[in-house]
Design a protein around this motif. Structure first.
Motif, PDB file in Angstrom:
ATOM      1  N   LYS A  69       0.852  -1.192   0.000  1.00  0.00           N
ATOM      2  CA  LYS A  69       0.000   0.000   0.000  1.00  0.00           C
ATOM      3  C   LYS A  69       0.883   1.234   0.000  1.00  0.00           C
ATOM      4  N   ILE A  70       0.645   2.146  -0.967  1.00  0.00           N
ATOM      5  CA  ILE A  70       1.502   3.329  -1.077  1.00  0.00           C
ATOM      6  C   ILE A  70       0.763   4.634  -0.797  1.00  0.00           C
ATOM      7  N   ALA A  71      -0.561   4.593  -0.710  1.00  0.00           N
ATOM      8  CA  ALA A  71      -1.311   5.822  -0.432  1.00  0.00           C
ATOM      9  C   ALA A  71      -2.752   5.470  -0.082  1.00  0.00           C
ATOM     10  N   GLN A  72      -3.446   6.457   0.464  1.00  0.00           N
ATOM     11  CA  GLN A  72      -4.858   6.306   0.800  1.00  0.00           C
ATOM     12  C   GLN A  72      -5.623   7.513   0.282  1.00  0.00           C
ATOM     13  N   ALA A  73      -6.604   7.275  -0.572  1.00  0.00           N
ATOM     14  CA  ALA A  73      -7.447   8.348  -1.095  1.00  0.00           C
ATOM     15  C   ALA A  73      -8.701   8.490  -0.248  1.00  0.00           C
TER      16      ALA A  73
END
Length: 328
Positions: A69-73
């Motif tokens: 996981k590289i980001a959370q929108a």
């Protein structure tokens, strides 16, 4: 389910320029911790990036299946564009077009409104090498969570939009039927947009004697085109969600009030996409070079495809994995 084999209608001269191709080879799955990798893109270092319905952005190593996981929108990630510097442009439902500069960073807003109107359903995005961004808006009436409502209503409220390097935002085409995938020609002569609700690929000319005009690259497709990407082979690869539904085709000829009433029906009574795994590839003249299908037994509802040196990476709105196949 037997794959739907394309016999183009006589009226579609460009679509009729098709070649016979074999079936889509078996699809290998790379499991994800989330559901619905709607779009897939390939980064310069060979990773696949996608987003799932929980807002997570994932980086996948196709060699060993490692998922990070590289980001959370804050909303549902949809279409993406990977830049050479490792940054990503991401369409996020309810928020517009956002940018991720690097893994672990916060998403930064790039385009959140057009003509003072908030973007509720951005769909796909591409950026050229001088910084001009082209993106599609599927609907101005329906949010992503009710995407089938726009298909049934046939609202024609989709758009193709450009933001130049100076920040000027212009609507290139209005009135599109569920605007979706976007591809920029390598020579920047034109930009293409898939109209999922009209079964066609529409072209906006950017240069030359036809600059500023609109025509169709291909029409009357036998299924619903979704996200599009240029492959390493120079072809336009398109995820085909499903074959055309005869009931839906008949409904589209009815007055709008009857189509809107269908949205009030229980979900099990509405027209639903048939399960199939299907991708096509066109050249820039609209000739169909590949038409690859297989039954949707372990992977279906292909909403995106990336081709790289003969390998195909598939996204889907309904699966919890990235699919991997090959060009026969």
């Amino acid at each position: 389910m037997r794959p739907h084999r394309w016999t183009p209608p006589r009226a579609t001269a460009r679509a009729a320029q098709t070649q016979s191709t074999p079936a889509l080879p078996e699809v290998r799955l790379i499991p994800l911790p989330g559901q619905g990798p709607e779009d897939v893109v390939l980064t310069a270092d060979g990773h696949v990036v996608t987003g799932t319905e929980d807002g997570a952005i994932w980086r996948v190593d196709p060699a060993d299946g490692t998922v990070e996981k590289i980001a959370q929108a804050a909303g549902r990630p949809l279409g993406m564009h990977a830049d050479a510097d490792g940054s990503l442009l991401i369409c996020v439902a309810g928020h517009g077009v956002l940018r991720l500069t690097e893994a672990g960073a916060e998403l930064e807003p790039v385009i959140t409104e057009v003509d003072g109107e908030r973007i509720i359903f951005p769909s796909n995005v591409v950026r050229d090498d001088v910084g001009t961004v082209y993106f599609s808006i599927s609907s101005r009436r329906w949010p992503f969570e009710q995407w089938m409502g726009d298909i049934l209503e046939h609202s024609g409220s989709g758009r193709l939009v450009r933001r130049d390097q100076a920040g000027q935002v212009d609507v290139l085409i209005d009135g599109l039927q569920f605007a979706n995938g976007v591809v920029l020609a390598p020579d920047r002569s034109c930009v293409l947009v898939a109209e999922t609700g009209a079964y066609r690929i529409t072209r906006y000319w950017l240069s030359g004697p036809r600059a500023g005009t609109v025509d169709r690259l291909v029409e009357n497709l036998p299924g619903s085109p979704d996200n599009m990407l240029l492959g390493s082979d120079g072809l336009i690869w398109i995820g085909m969600v499903a074959p055309r539904n005869p009931l839906l085709d008949r409904m589209l000829a009815l007055p709008g009030i009857f189509r809107r009433l269908t949205w009030a029906l229980p979900e099990w009574l509405r027209p639903a996409p048939a399960r199939s795994a299907w991708v096509i590839a066109l050249d820039l003249d609209g000739t169909v070079v590949h038409d690859l299908q297989r039954p949707g037994d372990n992977f279906a509802m292909v909403t995106s495809v990336v081709e790289h040196q003969g390998t195909l990476y598939l996204g889907s709105l309904s699966e919890s994995a990235v699919g991997v196949s090959a060009v026969p």
